[in-house]
Design a protein around this motif. Structure first.
Motif, PDB file in Angstrom:
ATOM      1  N   ASP A 301     -84.357 -36.812 -31.028  1.00  0.00           N
ATOM      2  CA  ASP A 301     -85.431 -36.638 -32.025  1.00  0.00           C
ATOM      3  C   ASP A 301     -86.084 -35.269 -31.932  1.00  0.00           C
ATOM      4  O   ASP A 301     -86.516 -34.705 -32.940  1.00  0.00           O
ATOM      5  CB  ASP A 301     -86.492 -37.735 -31.843  1.00  0.00           C
ATOM      6  N   HIS A 302     -86.166 -34.738 -30.729  1.00  0.00           N
ATOM      7  CA  HIS A 302     -86.830 -33.443 -30.537  1.00  0.00           C
ATOM      8  C   HIS A 302     -85.804 -32.446 -30.002  1.00  0.00           C
ATOM      9  O   HIS A 302     -85.505 -32.419 -28.812  1.00  0.00           O
ATOM     10  CB  HIS A 302     -88.004 -33.580 -29.571  1.00  0.00           C
ATOM     11  N   GLY A 303     -85.234 -31.664 -30.908  1.00  0.00           N
ATOM     12  CA  GLY A 303     -84.224 -30.686 -30.548  1.00  0.00           C
ATOM     13  C   GLY A 303     -82.874 -31.042 -31.157  1.00  0.00           C
ATOM     14  O   GLY A 303     -82.740 -32.028 -31.900  1.00  0.00           O
ATOM     15  N   VAL A 304     -81.876 -30.214 -30.855  1.00  0.00           N
ATOM     16  CA  VAL A 304     -80.514 -30.460 -31.331  1.00  0.00           C
ATOM     17  C   VAL A 304     -79.577 -30.435 -30.125  1.00  0.00           C
ATOM     18  O   VAL A 304     -79.682 -29.577 -29.245  1.00  0.00           O
ATOM     19  CB  VAL A 304     -80.079 -29.420 -32.388  1.00  0.00           C
ATOM     20  N   ARG A 305     -78.667 -31.391 -30.095  1.00  0.00           N
ATOM     21  CA  ARG A 305     -77.732 -31.522 -28.982  1.00  0.00           C
ATOM     22  C   ARG A 305     -76.548 -30.563 -29.163  1.00  0.00           C
ATOM     23  O   ARG A 305     -75.966 -30.471 -30.239  1.00  0.00           O
ATOM     24  CB  ARG A 305     -77.209 -32.956 -28.921  1.00  0.00           C
ATOM     25  N   VAL A 306     -76.206 -29.854 -28.103  1.00  0.00           N
ATOM     26  CA  VAL A 306     -75.026 -28.983 -28.111  1.00  0.00           C
ATOM     27  C   VAL A 306     -73.807 -29.844 -27.784  1.00  0.00           C
ATOM     28  O   VAL A 306     -73.706 -30.417 -26.702  1.00  0.00           O
ATOM     29  CB  VAL A 306     -75.157 -27.842 -27.077  1.00  0.00           C
ATOM     30  N   LEU A 307     -72.885 -29.921 -28.735  1.00  0.00           N
ATOM     31  CA  LEU A 307     -71.676 -30.723 -28.540  1.00  0.00           C
ATOM     32  C   LEU A 307     -70.471 -29.884 -28.150  1.00  0.00           C
ATOM     33  O   LEU A 307     -69.506 -30.396 -27.578  1.00  0.00           O
ATOM     34  CB  LEU A 307     -71.350 -31.503 -29.820  1.00  0.00           C
ATOM     35  N   GLY A 308     -70.513 -28.613 -28.462  1.00  0.00           N
ATOM     36  CA  GLY A 308     -69.389 -27.745 -28.142  1.00  0.00           C
ATOM     37  C   GLY A 308     -69.754 -26.290 -28.328  1.00  0.00           C
ATOM     38  O   GLY A 308     -70.738 -25.958 -28.994  1.00  0.00           O
ATOM     39  N   ILE A 309     -68.955 -25.427 -27.727  1.00  0.00           N
ATOM     40  CA  ILE A 309     -69.139 -23.979 -27.844  1.00  0.00           C
ATOM     41  C   ILE A 309     -67.816 -23.384 -28.305  1.00  0.00           C
ATOM     42  O   ILE A 309     -66.785 -23.519 -27.634  1.00  0.00           O
ATOM     43  CB  ILE A 309     -69.534 -23.341 -26.494  1.00  0.00           C
ATOM     44  N   LYS A 310     -67.824 -22.719 -29.457  1.00  0.00           N
ATOM     45  CA  LYS A 310     -66.607 -22.086 -29.946  1.00  0.00           C
ATOM     46  C   LYS A 310     -66.311 -20.829 -29.130  1.00  0.00           C
ATOM     47  O   LYS A 310     -67.228 -20.065 -28.812  1.00  0.00           O
ATOM     48  CB  LYS A 310     -66.748 -21.724 -31.429  1.00  0.00           C
ATOM     49  N   PRO A 311     -65.057 -20.604 -28.779  1.00  0.00           N
ATOM     50  CA  PRO A 311     -64.707 -19.409 -27.992  1.00  0.00           C
ATOM     51  C   PRO A 311     -64.863 -18.132 -28.806  1.00  0.00           C
ATOM     52  O   PRO A 311     -64.778 -18.142 -30.037  1.00  0.00           O
ATOM     53  CB  PRO A 311     -63.237 -19.663 -27.622  1.00  0.00           C
ATOM     54  N   GLU A 312     -65.114 -17.042 -28.103  1.00  0.00           N
ATOM     55  CA  GLU A 312     -65.207 -15.706 -28.704  1.00  0.00           C
ATOM     56  C   GLU A 312     -66.294 -15.640 -29.776  1.00  0.00           C
ATOM     57  O   GLU A 312     -66.137 -15.005 -30.816  1.00  0.00           O
ATOM     58  CB  GLU A 312     -63.864 -15.274 -29.283  1.00  0.00           C
ATOM     59  N   THR A 313     -67.412 -16.298 -29.533  1.00  0.00           N
ATOM     60  CA  THR A 313     -68.571 -16.246 -30.416  1.00  0.00           C
ATOM     61  C   THR A 313     -69.788 -15.865 -29.573  1.00  0.00           C
ATOM     62  O   THR A 313     -69.731 -15.895 -28.335  1.00  0.00           O
ATOM     63  CB  THR A 313     -68.832 -17.609 -31.084  1.00  0.00           C
ATOM     64  N   PRO A 314     -70.917 -15.489 -30.202  1.00  0.00           N
ATOM     65  CA  PRO A 314     -72.113 -15.174 -29.417  1.00  0.00           C
ATOM     66  C   PRO A 314     -72.526 -16.298 -28.471  1.00  0.00           C
ATOM     67  O   PRO A 314     -72.976 -16.045 -27.350  1.00  0.00           O
ATOM     68  CB  PRO A 314     -73.173 -14.941 -30.502  1.00  0.00           C
ATOM     69  N   ALA A 315     -72.370 -17.556 -28.894  1.00  0.00           N
ATOM     70  CA  ALA A 315     -72.775 -18.675 -28.042  1.00  0.00           C
ATOM     71  C   ALA A 315     -71.965 -18.720 -26.752  1.00  0.00           C
ATOM     72  O   ALA A 315     -72.461 -19.185 -25.714  1.00  0.00           O
ATOM     73  CB  ALA A 315     -72.617 -19.989 -28.804  1.00  0.00           C
ATOM     74  N   ALA A 316     -70.712 -18.263 -26.794  1.00  0.00           N
ATOM     75  CA  ALA A 316     -69.862 -18.292 -25.604  1.00  0.00           C
ATOM     76  C   ALA A 316     -70.385 -17.361 -24.517  1.00  0.00           C
ATOM     77  O   ALA A 316     -70.025 -17.509 -23.345  1.00  0.00           O
ATOM     78  CB  ALA A 316     -68.433 -17.919 -25.972  1.00  0.00           C
ATOM     79  N   LYS A 317     -71.235 -16.387 -24.892  1.00  0.00           N
ATOM     80  CA  LYS A 317     -71.793 -15.438 -23.927  1.00  0.00           C
ATOM     81  C   LYS A 317     -73.155 -15.887 -23.397  1.00  0.00           C
ATOM     82  O   LYS A 317     -73.720 -15.241 -22.525  1.00  0.00           O
ATOM     83  CB  LYS A 317     -71.934 -14.060 -24.585  1.00  0.00           C
ATOM     84  N   MET A 318     -73.670 -16.981 -23.946  1.00  0.00           N
ATOM     85  CA  MET A 318     -74.995 -17.451 -23.555  1.00  0.00           C
ATOM     86  C   MET A 318     -74.892 -18.525 -22.480  1.00  0.00           C
ATOM     87  O   MET A 318     -73.830 -19.122 -22.260  1.00  0.00           O
ATOM     88  CB  MET A 318     -75.737 -18.000 -24.782  1.00  0.00           C
ATOM     89  N   ASP A 319     -75.987 -18.789 -21.822  1.00  0.00           N
ATOM     90  CA  ASP A 319     -76.044 -19.800 -20.774  1.00  0.00           C
ATOM     91  C   ASP A 319     -76.281 -21.164 -21.409  1.00  0.00           C
ATOM     92  O   ASP A 319     -77.357 -21.752 -21.303  1.00  0.00           O
ATOM     93  CB  ASP A 319     -77.152 -19.458 -19.774  1.00  0.00           C
ATOM     94  N   ILE A 320     -75.249 -21.666 -22.100  1.00  0.00           N
ATOM     95  CA  ILE A 320     -75.335 -22.951 -22.788  1.00  0.00           C
ATOM     96  C   ILE A 320     -74.172 -23.814 -22.319  1.00  0.00           C
ATOM     97  O   ILE A 320     -73.039 -23.342 -22.206  1.00  0.00           O
ATOM     98  CB  ILE A 320     -75.269 -22.789 -24.320  1.00  0.00           C
TER      99      ILE A 320
END
Length: 384
Positions: A301-320
């Protein structure tokens, strides 16, 4: 010439090609499902096919070298039974679900055929074609089972959980959760020795070896390695790392048992049965431990769940990590996919996130993003 002929026999190995087609279809099905569920593929490349080709050949090369070094000899009857069962299992879609069951079942079937004389009845009329009726110690098959499980453990450690592709499931009350299916298969083309010179009798150019005064023919054994398991409540990498360790330890005990069976033949089926029960125990324990966890990869309810990280994207470089909950994006509270991308647009070249881990810890991470393309940040979440 000899090496060329063996390579040619590998290319003509039908079970390997059945496995290749199976992995191609599996990858296509996964990519279509990801695009349907999330709008785009989490992993757009067919990594299942890449793993199958590269790792099958790598493990096959290593296994063949070891097999020749120790003079691994197996019965022709068992080779035929196992190859037929392996091909049938892949065609029926059970190759990744029952690899060890197929191995153990083929040994039991071979022993049963021997006990009622079926094997000898088949071999007798074939001796005119240089088929050998010489028996092979079943301890060799136990050792081969240990090699198969050791290979399985190393393979799982290398790729298990690396490609955490989520799949959405609906619980009984309609609540959506994510699971992480692992559904890959290897067909390891391992060279083994079979008593007799049945091929060279009709194909004079086929290689024939002599081992301890016995004529043997090298053949490729299509050794199945695979797993079909869905993780619902833990980090997939953690689960498969633990399973890999357990299987490797088990394989070492089986190798010792196989060596013992070479000297005490009456212990062969006992060792085989215990090995199979322990293997099933590893799988059941892994599944049970996952199911007893209270955590789910579900909507919050509060926030969004991370289900996956696509490779070679900005998210792949973050601490997620998979399972994390993004609570704020660019200082804005978020509770849905729409909120998240609206917050990203406040600063279209930078992303600042506050995150809560599944354990309840808080962390902050940030990175530059593609200018004007916030949807390409690479975070996979539940669709609105």
């Amino acid at each position: 010439m000899t090496i060329g002929l063996l390579i040619l026999s590998l290319v003509a190995q039908p079970v390997w090609w059945f496995g290749f087609i199976r992995e191609w279809v599996t990858a296509d099905r996964r990519i279509r499902q990801e695009r349907l569920t999330f709008g785009s593929a989490v992993y757009s490349d067919k990594y299942e096919v890449r793993h199958f080709v590269l790792l099958s050949l790598l493990f096959g090369l290593i296994g063949s070298v070891i097999s020749f070094a120790v003079g691994m000899t197996i019965p022709l009857g068992w080779w035929l039974i196992y190859t037929a069962l392996a091909a049938l299992a892949i065609i029926l879609g059970l190759g990744a679900r029952l690899p060890i069951t197929i191995f153990v079942g083929s040994v039991v079937l071979y022993v049963w055929c021997n006990s009622i004389g079926v094997t000898q009845q088949l071999i007798a009329p074939m001796r005119q074609f240089s088929f050998s009726g010489e028996t092979v110690t079943l301890g060799n098959l136990i050792i081969l089972l240990g090699v198969a499980l050791f290979t399985f453990g190393i393979w799982l450690k290398k790729i298990g959980g690396r490609f955490a592709s989520p799949k959405i499931f609906a619980q009984k009350r309609g609540k959506l959760i994510a699971g992480y299916p692992f559904n890959e298969l290897l067909v390891v083309p391992m060279l083994v020795l079979v008593p007799g010179n049945f091929l060279s009798a009709h194909l004079p150019f086929w290689p024939v070896l002599s081992l301890g005064g016995t004529t043997v023919t090298p053949l490729f054994l299509p050794l199945l390695i695979g797993l079909h398991l869905t993780i619902f409540k833990q980090n997939p990498k953690t689960v498969f790392k633990g399973l890999s360790k357990a299987v490797v330890i088990l394989s070492l005990f089986i190798l010792v048992g196989g060596i013992l069976s070479l000297f005490v033949t009456s212990s062969t089926l006992i060792v085989l049965g215990l090995a199979y029960l322990c293997y099933l125990g590893c799988l059941i324990s892994t599944r049970w431990h996952d199911r007893k966890q209270s955590f789910w990869f579900s909507k919050v309810d509060h926030g969004v769940r991370v289900l996956g990280i696509k490779p070679e994207t900005p998210a792949a470089k973050m601490d997620i990590q998979v399972g994390d909950i993004i609570t704020t994006c660019n200082q804005q509270p978020v509770s849905s996919e729409t909120n998240f991308y609206e917050a990203l647009l406040l600063d279209p070249t930078y992303c600042h996130l506050k995150i809560q881990t599944p354990e309840g810890d808080l962390k902050v991470t940030e990175t530059a993003i593609f200018d004007g393309a916030p949807h390409e940040i690479g975070i996979v979440m539940f669709k609105d």
